[in-house]
Design a protein around this motif. Structure first.
Motif, PDB file in Angstrom:
ATOM      1  N   ALA A   1       8.918  18.579  25.492  1.00 47.81           N
ATOM      2  CA  ALA A   1      10.317  19.035  25.496  1.00 47.81           C
ATOM      3  C   ALA A   1      10.433  20.403  26.169  1.00 47.81           C
ATOM      4  CB  ALA A   1      10.869  19.087  24.076  1.00 47.81           C
TER       5      ALA A   1
ATOM      6  N   THR B   1      10.082  19.972  30.092  1.00 47.22           N
ATOM      7  CA  THR B   1      10.855  18.902  30.732  1.00 47.22           C
ATOM      8  C   THR B   1      11.211  19.263  32.167  1.00 47.22           C
ATOM      9  OG1 THR B   1      11.725  18.131  28.620  1.00 47.22           O
ATOM     10  CG2 THR B   1      12.973  17.535  30.578  1.00 47.22           C
TER      11      THR B   1
ATOM     12  N   ILE C   1      13.157  22.035  18.137  1.00 51.33           N
ATOM     13  CA  ILE C   1      12.606  20.739  18.508  1.00 51.33           C
ATOM     14  C   ILE C   1      12.046  20.149  17.218  1.00 51.33           C
ATOM     15  CG2 ILE C   1      10.966  19.459  19.919  1.00 51.33           C
ATOM     16  CD1 ILE C   1      10.821  22.038  21.692  1.00 51.33           C
TER      17      ILE C   1
ATOM     18  N   VAL D   1      16.711  17.868  19.426  1.00 47.21           N
ATOM     19  CA  VAL D   1      16.535  19.097  20.203  1.00 47.21           C
ATOM     20  C   VAL D   1      17.875  19.828  20.231  1.00 47.21           C
ATOM     21  CG1 VAL D   1      15.863  20.077  22.432  1.00 47.21           C
ATOM     22  CG2 VAL D   1      14.757  17.984  21.612  1.00 47.21           C
TER      23      VAL D   1
ATOM     24  N   GLU E   1      15.512  16.574  27.336  1.00 47.19           N
ATOM     25  CA  GLU E   1      14.442  17.169  26.532  1.00 47.19           C
ATOM     26  C   GLU E   1      14.136  16.290  25.319  1.00 47.19           C
ATOM     27  OE1 GLU E   1      15.743  20.217  29.279  1.00 47.19           O
ATOM     28  OE2 GLU E   1      16.847  18.799  28.043  1.00 47.19           O
ATOM     29  N   ALA E   2      15.176  15.742  24.673  1.00 46.34           N
ATOM     30  CA  ALA E   2      14.965  14.859  23.524  1.00 46.34           C
ATOM     31  C   ALA E   2      14.248  13.576  23.950  1.00 46.34           C
ATOM     32  CB  ALA E   2      16.296  14.542  22.849  1.00 46.34           C
TER      33      ALA E   2
ATOM     34  N   ALA F   1      10.616  14.387  24.698  1.00 42.56           N
ATOM     35  CA  ALA F   1       9.848  14.618  23.477  1.00 42.56           C
ATOM     36  C   ALA F   1       9.427  13.297  22.834  1.00 42.56           C
ATOM     37  CB  ALA F   1      10.670  15.444  22.487  1.00 42.56           C
TER      38      ALA F   1
END
Length: 100
Positions: A46, A49, A64, A83, A94-95, A98
């Protein structure tokens, strides 16, 4: 800048026999915990990214959070990521990164 939050969920599926072994050992293997390793990898992913996906901005992430749950119906581990950021852009990528 506003507070933004994104959630992503994924399933890591295993052959039934392997899933039962993982669950019985609570994720522990000879080399350590698969969920603890995945937790650290998810956080690192994350945060990076912008290095992995073209046109993503580096963001100062506020939170996170990752969870791992056994799903007997699918012989899988369900991975959930939340996130958060206070910024001009969202954190959906980012989510997703992750979780993956």
């Amino acid at each position: 800048a506003t507070t933004r939050e994104a959630t992503a969920i994924g399933h890591v599926r295993f052959p039934s026999e392997i899933y039962q072994q993982i669950k019985a050992a609570d994720g522990m293997t000879k080399k350590g915990s698969i969920t603890q390793t995945a937790h650290i990898a998810g956080i690192m992913a994350a945060k990076r990214t912008h290095d992995l996906i073209p046109l993503c901005h580096p963001l100062p992430l506020d939170k996170i959070g990752l969870t791992f749950d056994y799903n007997d119906a699918l012989s899988s581990i369900t991975v959930s990521a939340i996130v958060k950021v206070t910024h001009k852009t969202g954190v959906e990528m980012e989510a997703l990164t992750a979780v993956s």
